[in-house]
Scaffold this motif. Structure first.
Motif, PDB file in Angstrom:
ATOM      1  N   PHE A  90       0.845  -1.186   0.000  1.00 23.80           N
ATOM      2  CA  PHE A  90       0.000   0.000   0.000  1.00 23.80           C
ATOM      3  C   PHE A  90       0.879   1.234   0.000  1.00 23.80           C
ATOM      4  CE2 PHE A  90      -2.026   3.463   2.375  1.00 23.80           C
ATOM      5  CZ  PHE A  90      -3.124   3.674   1.571  1.00 23.80           C
ATOM      6  N   GLY A  91       0.676   2.081  -1.020  1.00 22.21           N
ATOM      7  CA  GLY A  91       1.441   3.328  -1.108  1.00 22.21           C
ATOM      8  C   GLY A  91       1.848   3.551  -2.536  1.00 22.21           C
ATOM      9  N   PRO A  92       2.262   4.788  -2.863  1.00 25.62           N
ATOM     10  CA  PRO A  92       2.631   5.115  -4.235  1.00 25.62           C
ATOM     11  C   PRO A  92       4.015   4.608  -4.624  1.00 25.62           C
ATOM     12  CG  PRO A  92       2.911   7.028  -2.849  1.00 25.62           C
ATOM     13  CD  PRO A  92       2.305   5.959  -1.975  1.00 25.62           C
ATOM     14  N   SER A  93       4.221   4.475  -5.937  1.00 24.71           N
ATOM     15  CA  SER A  93       5.556   4.220  -6.492  1.00 24.71           C
ATOM     16  C   SER A  93       6.415   5.460  -6.247  1.00 24.71           C
ATOM     17  CB  SER A  93       5.430   3.997  -7.998  1.00 24.71           C
ATOM     18  OG  SER A  93       4.983   5.205  -8.605  1.00 24.71           O
ATOM     19  N   ALA A  94       7.725   5.321  -6.451  1.00 22.60           N
ATOM     20  CA  ALA A  94       8.615   6.474  -6.267  1.00 22.60           C
ATOM     21  C   ALA A  94       8.209   7.613  -7.202  1.00 22.60           C
ATOM     22  CB  ALA A  94      10.064   6.073  -6.525  1.00 22.60           C
ATOM     23  N   SER A  95       7.834   7.279  -8.436  1.00 21.02           N
ATOM     24  CA  SER A  95       7.529   8.392  -9.347  1.00 21.02           C
ATOM     25  C   SER A  95       6.237   9.086  -8.940  1.00 21.02           C
ATOM     26  CB  SER A  95       7.538   7.943 -10.812  1.00 21.02           C
ATOM     27  OG  SER A  95       6.773   6.783 -10.969  1.00 21.02           O
ATOM     28  N   LEU A 198      -8.230   7.998  -0.520  1.00 20.80           N
ATOM     29  CA  LEU A 198      -7.508   6.825  -1.017  1.00 20.80           C
ATOM     30  C   LEU A 198      -7.630   6.862  -2.529  1.00 20.80           C
ATOM     31  CD1 LEU A 198      -8.683   3.886   1.305  1.00 20.80           C
ATOM     32  CD2 LEU A 198      -6.574   5.225   1.456  1.00 20.80           C
ATOM     33  N   ALA A 199      -6.573   6.472  -3.234  1.00 18.79           N
ATOM     34  CA  ALA A 199      -6.627   6.400  -4.688  1.00 18.79           C
ATOM     35  C   ALA A 199      -6.045   5.066  -5.118  1.00 18.79           C
ATOM     36  CB  ALA A 199      -5.837   7.551  -5.312  1.00 18.79           C
ATOM     37  N   ASP A 200      -6.520   4.574  -6.273  1.00 21.20           N
ATOM     38  CA  ASP A 200      -6.000   3.290  -6.771  1.00 21.20           C
ATOM     39  C   ASP A 200      -5.406   3.453  -8.163  1.00 21.20           C
ATOM     40  OD1 ASP A 200      -8.152   3.555  -8.472  1.00 21.20           O
ATOM     41  OD2 ASP A 200      -9.146   1.691  -7.875  1.00 21.20           O
ATOM     42  N   GLY A 201      -5.002   4.677  -8.483  1.00 23.74           N
ATOM     43  CA  GLY A 201      -4.467   4.966  -9.802  1.00 23.74           C
ATOM     44  C   GLY A 201      -5.493   5.690 -10.654  1.00 23.74           C
ATOM     45  N   GLU A 202      -6.768   5.442 -10.335  1.00 20.69           N
ATOM     46  CA  GLU A 202      -7.838   6.009 -11.149  1.00 20.69           C
ATOM     47  C   GLU A 202      -9.019   6.448 -10.291  1.00 20.69           C
ATOM     48  OE1 GLU A 202      -8.418   3.653 -14.583  1.00 20.69           O
ATOM     49  OE2 GLU A 202     -10.233   4.743 -15.169  1.00 20.69           O
ATOM     50  N   PHE A 264      -1.312   7.355  -9.375  1.00 21.66           N
ATOM     51  CA  PHE A 264      -1.147   7.484  -7.929  1.00 21.66           C
ATOM     52  C   PHE A 264      -1.999   6.459  -7.196  1.00 21.66           C
ATOM     53  CE2 PHE A 264      -1.690   8.758  -3.668  1.00 21.66           C
ATOM     54  CZ  PHE A 264      -0.441   9.237  -3.328  1.00 21.66           C
ATOM     55  N   LYS A 265      -1.320   5.615  -6.395  1.00 19.26           N
ATOM     56  CA  LYS A 265      -2.007   4.662  -5.513  1.00 19.26           C
ATOM     57  C   LYS A 265      -1.581   4.945  -4.091  1.00 19.26           C
ATOM     58  CE  LYS A 265      -2.174   0.826  -8.759  1.00 19.26           C
ATOM     59  NZ  LYS A 265      -2.048  -0.628  -8.854  1.00 19.26           N
ATOM     60  N   GLY A 266      -2.520   4.851  -3.147  1.00 19.58           N
ATOM     61  CA  GLY A 266      -2.168   5.078  -1.746  1.00 19.58           C
ATOM     62  C   GLY A 266      -3.049   6.164  -1.164  1.00 19.58           C
ATOM     63  N   VAL A 267      -2.569   6.794  -0.088  1.00 20.04           N
ATOM     64  CA  VAL A 267      -3.306   7.927   0.492  1.00 20.04           C
ATOM     65  C   VAL A 267      -2.756   9.188  -0.128  1.00 20.04           C
ATOM     66  CG1 VAL A 267      -3.986   9.182   2.584  1.00 20.04           C
ATOM     67  CG2 VAL A 267      -3.088   6.887   2.768  1.00 20.04           C
ATOM     68  N   LEU A 308      -7.242  -0.772   1.921  1.00 28.37           N
ATOM     69  CA  LEU A 308      -5.826  -0.578   1.581  1.00 28.37           C
ATOM     70  C   LEU A 308      -5.423  -1.537   0.458  1.00 28.37           C
ATOM     71  CD1 LEU A 308      -4.291  -0.211   5.185  1.00 28.37           C
ATOM     72  CD2 LEU A 308      -5.174   1.581   3.681  1.00 28.37           C
ATOM     73  N   ILE A 309      -5.916  -2.757   0.545  1.00 28.99           N
ATOM     74  CA  ILE A 309      -5.596  -3.749  -0.491  1.00 28.99           C
ATOM     75  C   ILE A 309      -6.235  -3.335  -1.827  1.00 28.99           C
ATOM     76  CG2 ILE A 309      -5.911  -6.175  -1.193  1.00 28.99           C
ATOM     77  CD1 ILE A 309      -5.815  -6.863   1.864  1.00 28.99           C
ATOM     78  N   ALA A 310      -7.469  -2.821  -1.752  1.00 29.10           N
ATOM     79  CA  ALA A 310      -8.150  -2.392  -2.987  1.00 29.10           C
ATOM     80  C   ALA A 310      -7.406  -1.228  -3.641  1.00 29.10           C
ATOM     81  CB  ALA A 310      -9.592  -1.996  -2.677  1.00 29.10           C
ATOM     82  N   SER A 311      -6.800  -0.383  -2.827  1.00 32.15           N
ATOM     83  CA  SER A 311      -6.013   0.719  -3.393  1.00 32.15           C
ATOM     84  C   SER A 311      -4.851   0.160  -4.208  1.00 32.15           C
ATOM     85  CB  SER A 311      -5.512   1.634  -2.265  1.00 32.15           C
ATOM     86  OG  SER A 311      -4.368   2.355  -2.662  1.00 32.15           O
TER      87      SER A 311
END
Ligand code: AMP
Ligand code: GLY
Length: 430
Positions: A90-95, A198-202, A264-267, A308-311
Motif C-alpha cells: 500500500f502506497g505510491p511508487s517512487a515516481s 484513497l486512490a488506486d491509480g484512477e 497514484f495509488k495510496g493515500v 488498503l488492499i483495494a487501493s
C-alpha cells in the motif's frame, strides 16, 4: 494474511491497531515499531528507510501485504522494490511519491493541469531568488524543494526574512539536499484543512476530514512542528466544499498522474488553504497525516485492510467506508524542547490509568525498559486519542486521559480543537 506495517510513529500505531482488528489479518509485524505498537504487532528491528532490509524482511516473514506509513521509504522506491520482489504494498511508487518528494514537480503538475495553488517560481541561484523576492514584496513563502521533515517552509513577514531564508537554503545548505532547489511562492491566507483520499491509480475515495495544529504552543504560537494535535470531523469541510475540492483539486491530480505515466495509488493528503478565492493546494503528502491518522482510525467503522488492499489492486470502486458519527480528538504529548533539542529516556507513568478512562493512547516515540517501564525516545511521544458524541465531549475525554499521565518531562497543547469549538458555539448563539 501476513501484514507488515513500516514505520515507528503514532500514525503507524494507529494503522497497526486498526489492521490488527481485521479478520483478514493473521500475523501483524511492524518495522521498526515502538513500545506501544509491540502490544498489537511483532516489532522487527529494521529501519523504515532501509529499503533493501525491508524487502529481505518481507520475504523472510512471508509477508502478503506491506503498508508503508512514512513518506521517506515511498520516495526512496520501497513500493517499487517490493513489487519487483513480488510483494504487494500500500502506497505510491517512487515516481508518484514525487508529489510530496519534489515540490517543484508538484507545482509544475498544478501549472500544467490548472490545479489551484499559490503562484510560484523555482530557483537554484540565490541572487535570482532574492531579486524575485524584492520584486514581489512580502509576505512571501520560501520552501525547500525536497523532503525536509516539516522544516522546509519559511513564511516570511518581510523581505529581509525571505532573503535570509534563501541564503540559508541555497548558500548555507540549512535544509541539506532537500534545499538545493527552492520554491518562492505567493503567501495565501485562510484556514487550513487536511483532506485525505484513497486512490488506486484512477478511482478516488474521500476519507473523513481532519484538522491539524502545526504550531508547538497554545494559540498557534511557537515554532512549526509535525503536528501537535488533530480532530475529525472538521466543521470546515461541508459537503459542498468536499465536492469542490474533489472536482477542482483531487480528481484532476489523480487524472494528471495517470496521464503522466505515474498513476497514484495510496493515500493522497492535500494540505489546503481555504482562501477568499476558494480552496487552494498548499502541499501534497503521499501518506496519512500524523496525528490526523489517529483521529481517522478511531472514527472508522469499516475494516481498513480491504480498502488498503483495494487501493493497491486498482479496485477501490468496490469499497465503501463507514465512519462513526462521533468526533475524535488527538492530543499529542511531546518531550519538553520539541521541535528543538530535548532529553531522551525520560520515564512515563500512568499510561494504564489513562487507558482506563476509555481513551486510546497511541505511542509515537517510546521504548520499554528492562523493568517493564516506558520511556520517551522521541520529540512527539504519545497521541492521546478519544471519541465523544460531540467535539467538546471528545476534547474533555482526551484531556481527562492526558491528566492521568505522569510525565514531568512532557508537554502538550491545551487548546486542541478549541478554535473549532468556539466557532461552533458562536454559530449556535447566532
Ligand atoms: P507545507 O509544508 O507546504 O504545508 O507548509 C507548512 C505550513 O506553512 C503550512 O501548513 C502553512 O501554514 C504554511 N504555508 C505554506 N505555504 C504557504 C503559502 N503559500 N501561503 C501561506 N502559508 C503557507
Ligand atoms: N500532520 C501533518 C503531517 O503529517 O504532515
Amino acid at each position: 494474511m501476513n501484514i507488515l506495517v513500516v514505520g515507528s510513529g503514532g500514525r503507524e500505531h494507529a494503522l497497526c491497531w486498526a489492521i490488527e482488528a481485521s479478520p483478514l489479518c493473521d500475523r501483524l509485524y511492524c518495522a521498526p515499531g515502538n513500545a506501544g505498537i509491540a502490544a498489537v504487532a511483532e516489532c522487527l528491528p529494521v529501519a523504515a528507510d532501509d529499503v533493501e532490509g525491508l524487502v529481505v524482511l518481507a520475504s523472510e516473514k512471508a509477508i502478503d501485504f506491506v503498508v508503508v506509513g512514512p513518506e521517506q521509504p515511498l520516495v526512496l522506491g520501497l513500493v517499487d522494490r517490493l513489487a519487483a520482489a513480488g510483494v504487494k504494498a500500500f502506497g505510491p511508487s517512487a515516481s508518484a511519491a514525487a508529489l510530496e518528494g519534489s515540490k517543484s514537480f508538484m507545482k509544475g503538475l498544478c501549472a500544467r493541469y490548472g490545479i489551484p495553488t499559490a503562484r510560484y517560481a523555482t530557483f537554484t541561484d540565490a541572487e535570482a531568488a532574492k531579486a524575485h523576492v524584492r520584486a514581489e514584496g512580502a509576505p512571501i513563502v520560501v520552501k525547500a524543494d525536497g523532503l525536509a521533515a516539516g522544516k522546509g517552509v519559511v513564511v516570511a513577514a518581510g523581505v529581509e526574512e525571505a532573503e535570509a531564508a534563501i541564503d540559508a537554503a541555497l548558500l548555507e545548505g540549512s535544509f541539506g539536499e532537500a534545499g538545493a532547489e527552492i520554491i518562492v511562492e505567493e503567501c495565501m491566507t485562510g484556514p487550513e484543512l487536511s483532506f485525505f483520499v484513497l486512490a488506486d491509480g484512477e478511482t478516488v475515495l474521500p476519507l473523513a476530514g481532519a484538522q491539524d495544529h502545526k504550531r508547538a504552543y497554545d494559540n498557534d504560537e511557537g515554532p512549526n512542528t509535525g503536528g501537535m494535535g488533530a480532530f475529525s470531523p472538521s466543521p470546515l469541510l461541508t459537503d459542498a466544499l468536499r465536492r469542490r475540492v474533489m472536482a477542482e483539486i483531487i480528481e484532476p491530480t489523480v487524472a494528471a498522474m495517470k496521464a503522466e505515466g505515474a498513476p497514484f495509488k495510496g493515500v493522497l493528503y492535500a494540505g489546503l488553504m481555504l482562501t477568499p478565492d476558494g480552496p487552494k493546494l498548499l502541499e501534497y503528502n503521499v501518506r496519512f497525516g500524523d496525528p490526523e491518522c489517529q483521529a481517522l482510525m478511531v472514527r472508522l467503522k469499516s475494516d481498513i485492510l480491504p480498502a488498503l488492499i483495494a487501493s493497491a489492486d486498482g479496485a477501490l470502486s468496490t469499497v465503501d467506508l463507514r465512519w462513526r458519527d462521533e468526533a475524535a480528538i488527538v492530543v499529542v504529548m511531546a518531550s519538553k524542547g520539541y521541535p528543538g533539542a530535548y532529553r531522551k529516556g525520560t520515564p512515563i507513568k500512568g499510561l494504564k490509568k489513562a487507558g482506563e478512562t476509555g481513551a486510546t493512547i497511541f505511542h509515537a516515540g517510546t521504548a520499554s525498559t528492562d523493568d517493564g517501564g516506558i520511556v520517551a525516545t522521541g520529540g512527539r511521544v504519545l497521541g492521546v486519542t478519544a471519541l465523544g458524541a460531540t467535539l467538546g465531549e471528545a476534547r474533555d475525554a482526551a484531556y481527562r486521559a492526558v491528566d492521568a499521565i505522569d510525565w514531568p518531562e512532557g508537554f502538550c497543547r491545551r487548546d486542541i480543537a478549541a478554535a473549532a469549538l468556539s466557532a461552533a458555539r458562536a454559530e449556535e448563539g447566532a
